[in-house]
Scaffold this motif. Sequence first.
Motif, PDB file in Angstrom:
ATOM      1  N   GLU A  94       0.638  -1.233   0.178  1.00  0.00           N
ATOM      2  CA  GLU A  94       0.036  -0.084  -0.001  1.00  0.00           C
ATOM      3  C   GLU A  94       0.960   1.386  -0.008  1.00  0.00           C
ATOM      4  OE1 GLU A  94      -2.591  -0.201   3.336  1.00  0.00           O
ATOM      5  OE2 GLU A  94      -3.760  -1.809   2.543  1.00  0.00           O
ATOM      6  N   THR A  95       1.967   1.154   0.796  1.00  0.00           N
ATOM      7  CA  THR A  95       2.653   2.380   0.860  1.00  0.00           C
ATOM      8  C   THR A  95       3.433   2.760  -0.473  1.00  0.00           C
ATOM      9  OG1 THR A  95       3.041   1.958   3.148  1.00  0.00           O
ATOM     10  CG2 THR A  95       4.870   3.462   2.033  1.00  0.00           C
ATOM     11  N   LEU A  96       4.057   1.649  -0.925  1.00  0.00           N
ATOM     12  CA  LEU A  96       4.609   1.735  -2.453  1.00  0.00           C
ATOM     13  C   LEU A  96       3.541   2.136  -3.480  1.00  0.00           C
ATOM     14  CD1 LEU A  96       6.916  -1.306  -2.454  1.00  0.00           C
ATOM     15  CD2 LEU A  96       7.577   0.910  -2.132  1.00  0.00           C
ATOM     16  N   ASN A  97       2.290   1.722  -3.376  1.00  0.00           N
ATOM     17  CA  ASN A  97       1.492   2.141  -4.493  1.00  0.00           C
ATOM     18  C   ASN A  97       1.197   3.785  -4.330  1.00  0.00           C
ATOM     19  OD1 ASN A  97       1.064  -0.225  -5.749  1.00  0.00           O
ATOM     20  ND2 ASN A  97      -0.508  -0.910  -4.044  1.00  0.00           N
ATOM     21  N   ASP A 132       9.470 -10.103  -0.946  1.00  0.00           N
ATOM     22  CA  ASP A 132       9.349 -10.346  -2.089  1.00  0.00           C
ATOM     23  C   ASP A 132       8.563  -9.301  -3.015  1.00  0.00           C
ATOM     24  OD1 ASP A 132      10.992 -12.489  -1.547  1.00  0.00           O
ATOM     25  OD2 ASP A 132       9.196 -13.931  -1.395  1.00  0.00           O
ATOM     26  N   CYS A 133       7.466  -8.961  -2.447  1.00  0.00           N
ATOM     27  CA  CYS A 133       6.776  -7.683  -2.978  1.00  0.00           C
ATOM     28  C   CYS A 133       7.399  -6.368  -3.498  1.00  0.00           C
ATOM     29  CB  CYS A 133       5.313  -7.658  -2.254  1.00  0.00           C
ATOM     30  SG  CYS A 133       5.680  -6.888  -0.621  1.00  0.00           S
ATOM     31  N   PHE A 134       8.546  -6.319  -2.623  1.00  0.00           N
ATOM     32  CA  PHE A 134       9.072  -5.065  -2.771  1.00  0.00           C
ATOM     33  C   PHE A 134       9.657  -5.019  -4.281  1.00  0.00           C
ATOM     34  CE2 PHE A 134      13.205  -2.620  -2.903  1.00  0.00           C
ATOM     35  CZ  PHE A 134      12.757  -1.423  -2.250  1.00  0.00           C
ATOM     36  N   PHE A 135      10.400  -5.970  -4.754  1.00  0.00           N
ATOM     37  CA  PHE A 135      10.798  -6.183  -6.038  1.00  0.00           C
ATOM     38  C   PHE A 135       9.923  -5.810  -7.027  1.00  0.00           C
ATOM     39  CE2 PHE A 135      14.131  -8.394  -3.346  1.00  0.00           C
ATOM     40  CZ  PHE A 135      14.857  -7.642  -3.471  1.00  0.00           C
ATOM     41  N   GLN A 136       8.660  -6.883  -6.811  1.00  0.00           N
ATOM     42  CA  GLN A 136       7.617  -6.218  -8.001  1.00  0.00           C
ATOM     43  C   GLN A 136       7.216  -4.835  -8.044  1.00  0.00           C
ATOM     44  OE1 GLN A 136       4.555  -9.051  -6.728  1.00  0.00           O
ATOM     45  NE2 GLN A 136       5.881 -10.791  -6.859  1.00  0.00           N
ATOM     46  N   HIS A 137       7.140  -4.268  -7.138  1.00  0.00           N
ATOM     47  CA  HIS A 137       6.801  -2.918  -7.129  1.00  0.00           C
ATOM     48  C   HIS A 137       7.704  -2.047  -7.572  1.00  0.00           C
ATOM     49  CE1 HIS A 137       2.535  -3.136  -5.264  1.00  0.00           C
ATOM     50  NE2 HIS A 137       2.970  -4.101  -4.559  1.00  0.00           N
ATOM     51  N   LEU A 138       8.905  -2.363  -7.307  1.00  0.00           N
ATOM     52  CA  LEU A 138      10.056  -1.663  -7.714  1.00  0.00           C
ATOM     53  C   LEU A 138      10.215  -1.249  -9.274  1.00  0.00           C
ATOM     54  CD1 LEU A 138      12.725   0.038  -6.604  1.00  0.00           C
ATOM     55  CD2 LEU A 138      14.104  -2.168  -6.806  1.00  0.00           C
ATOM     56  N   ARG A 139       9.808  -2.384  -9.874  1.00  0.00           N
ATOM     57  CA  ARG A 139       9.899  -2.571 -11.381  1.00  0.00           C
ATOM     58  C   ARG A 139       8.641  -1.445 -11.966  1.00  0.00           C
ATOM     59  NH1 ARG A 139      11.236  -7.995 -14.750  1.00  0.00           N
ATOM     60  NH2 ARG A 139      11.477  -6.285 -16.072  1.00  0.00           N
ATOM     61  N   LEU A 140       7.659  -1.535 -11.171  1.00  0.00           N
ATOM     62  CA  LEU A 140       6.479  -0.506 -11.512  1.00  0.00           C
ATOM     63  C   LEU A 140       6.966   0.896 -11.294  1.00  0.00           C
ATOM     64  CD1 LEU A 140       3.392  -2.555  -9.925  1.00  0.00           C
ATOM     65  CD2 LEU A 140       4.100  -2.480 -12.271  1.00  0.00           C
ATOM     66  N   LEU A 141       7.958   0.957 -10.227  1.00  0.00           N
ATOM     67  CA  LEU A 141       8.332   2.505 -10.114  1.00  0.00           C
ATOM     68  C   LEU A 141       9.591   3.002 -10.842  1.00  0.00           C
ATOM     69  CD1 LEU A 141       8.911   2.388  -6.087  1.00  0.00           C
ATOM     70  CD2 LEU A 141       7.441   3.802  -7.530  1.00  0.00           C
ATOM     71  N   ASP A 142       9.768   2.250 -12.068  1.00  0.00           N
ATOM     72  CA  ASP A 142      10.913   2.640 -13.117  1.00  0.00           C
ATOM     73  C   ASP A 142      10.516   3.988 -13.866  1.00  0.00           C
ATOM     74  OD1 ASP A 142      12.570   0.616 -12.416  1.00  0.00           O
ATOM     75  OD2 ASP A 142      11.974  -0.777 -14.256  1.00  0.00           O
ATOM     76  N   GLY A 143       9.237   4.040 -14.153  1.00  0.00           N
ATOM     77  CA  GLY A 143       8.809   5.122 -14.791  1.00  0.00           C
ATOM     78  C   GLY A 143       8.600   6.434 -13.927  1.00  0.00           C
ATOM     79  N   ALA A 144       8.064   6.072 -12.664  1.00  0.00           N
ATOM     80  CA  ALA A 144       8.253   7.348 -11.759  1.00  0.00           C
ATOM     81  C   ALA A 144       9.429   7.830 -11.532  1.00  0.00           C
ATOM     82  CB  ALA A 144       7.485   7.010 -10.576  1.00  0.00           C
ATOM     83  N   LEU A 145      10.610   7.022 -11.235  1.00  0.00           N
ATOM     84  CA  LEU A 145      11.908   7.445 -10.993  1.00  0.00           C
ATOM     85  C   LEU A 145      12.571   8.161 -12.318  1.00  0.00           C
ATOM     86  CD1 LEU A 145      13.315   4.354  -9.060  1.00  0.00           C
ATOM     87  CD2 LEU A 145      12.738   6.592  -8.071  1.00  0.00           C
ATOM     88  N   LYS A 146      12.408   7.843 -13.422  1.00  0.00           N
ATOM     89  CA  LYS A 146      12.540   8.446 -14.558  1.00  0.00           C
ATOM     90  C   LYS A 146      12.178   9.822 -14.689  1.00  0.00           C
ATOM     91  CE  LYS A 146      12.750   6.324 -18.496  1.00  0.00           C
ATOM     92  NZ  LYS A 146      12.305   5.122 -19.744  1.00  0.00           N
ATOM     93  N   LEU A 147      10.715   9.971 -14.193  1.00  0.00           N
ATOM     94  CA  LEU A 147      10.147  11.331 -14.454  1.00  0.00           C
ATOM     95  C   LEU A 147      10.699  12.156 -13.474  1.00  0.00           C
ATOM     96  CD1 LEU A 147       7.920  12.611 -15.838  1.00  0.00           C
ATOM     97  CD2 LEU A 147       6.251  11.983 -13.811  1.00  0.00           C
ATOM     98  N   SER A 148      11.037  11.714 -12.111  1.00  0.00           N
ATOM     99  CA  SER A 148      11.575  12.220 -11.089  1.00  0.00           C
ATOM    100  C   SER A 148      13.042  12.982 -11.444  1.00  0.00           C
ATOM    101  CB  SER A 148      11.699  11.602  -9.839  1.00  0.00           C
ATOM    102  OG  SER A 148      10.349  11.308  -9.388  1.00  0.00           O
ATOM    103  N   ALA A 149      13.691  12.300 -12.199  1.00  0.00           N
ATOM    104  CA  ALA A 149      15.289  12.526 -12.617  1.00  0.00           C
ATOM    105  C   ALA A 149      14.916  13.444 -13.780  1.00  0.00           C
ATOM    106  CB  ALA A 149      15.790  11.310 -13.122  1.00  0.00           C
TER     107      ALA A 149
END
Length: 433
Positions: A94-97, A132-149
């Motif tokens: 929930e926090t990662l979402n 284990d769920c952290f790595f699944q949500h981490l891949r979903l954060l790729d676009g958000a990290l690129k946008l922040s950079a």
Amino acid sequence: MLIQRTFILYKSFDDEESVDGNRPSSAASAFKVPAPKTSGNPVNSARKPGSAGGPKVGGASKEGGAGAVDEDDFIKAFTDVPSVQIYSSRELEETLNKIREILSDDKHDWDQRANALKKIRSLLVAGAAQYDCFFQHLRLLDGALKLSAKDLRSQVVREACITVAHLSTVLGNKFDHGAEAIVPTLFNLVPNSAKVMATSGCAAIRFIIRHTHVPRLIPLITSNCTSKSVPVRRRSFEFLDLLLQEWQTHSLERHAAVLVETIKKGIHDADAEARVEARKTYMGLRNHFPGEAETLYNSLEPSYQKSLQTYLKSSGSVASLPQSDRSSSSSQESLNRPFSSKWSTANPSTVAGRVSAGSSKASSLPGSLQRSRSDIDVNAAAGAKAHHAAGQAVRSGRLGAGALNPGSYASLGKTTNYGKLFSVLSPVSVKTS
């Protein structure tokens, strides 16, 4: 009276800013990120890159100048975040979402996005990588990290770079997908005129190279070595040198040909500083692939070979020279040795007599023929060849005279002048039996 009225105006302006600018959203209040402290003048505080608990920005003494950050600042900022606790994987999801929701929408206030990036680091410190769920949500954060950079706010960009560097440090090769996605965006920060953005991008790339050894990153770095931007080319060869120092050979084997070609282009680069950085990478290449490095060296023009030799010798890496170059240097040194170790310059008659005799007694005399200690002594070989030819000619003349019967001078024609006879036979001593 005037001062009191001015204070009231500033106070009312701060109240409006706290209502409009820092209005907490439902997503931000969910994980209770503390609101940043604002100073008396909100216009000036928005331009301070060191606000909101970010890393300390270096002064003019830093490598990148005023406003630059370095790797030490990153390391301090890794843990300079609010502390959180993770009670279950569901709570972590929930926090990662919620974090992804904030970072994916640039309409959110910039300080909320900066705090969301800090929240990722807080989760890492709390042990999120063990779920284990952290790595699944981490891949979903790729676009958000690129946008922040890519953000226009330098503080958001810096927080994004620090977060990426922390992810690489903690996860290592498990951050391969995220690193591959974010590295091109980080390279776009290198030529940025804002020092805080440019140095943050460079520092994040260094952390990724040190901790995430993924072969797919090599083409991303080598492709920037031929960029049209001079600062990008300089930094790219610096990153390539770091990569060759930190990585194991088995991670580089697939891209050995690309590395050789890239370093060769760098040695021929139009920019002097880029050429210097490219020469540094040659040492790392030789440590991993000595055969390819020697082939690269032999393919260079003599002027570039000389520049590379000069750099290697100045850096104390003479052992990195190719074998062919070391042998030629040895031969050159042998030519500079004292003359006593070379062939003696005796007169032709004495040399001819020693060559015909060929005895050990003759070789022990002063000025006798001696073998040069050098590998190939060019001058000595030429002199020996000339003396040997002279000796052959003299020996052939001596054998012709020795074939005559004692007292017979018929072969000398009608000449009866003994002076002429001795002048003909003067180069050698005629021995009668």
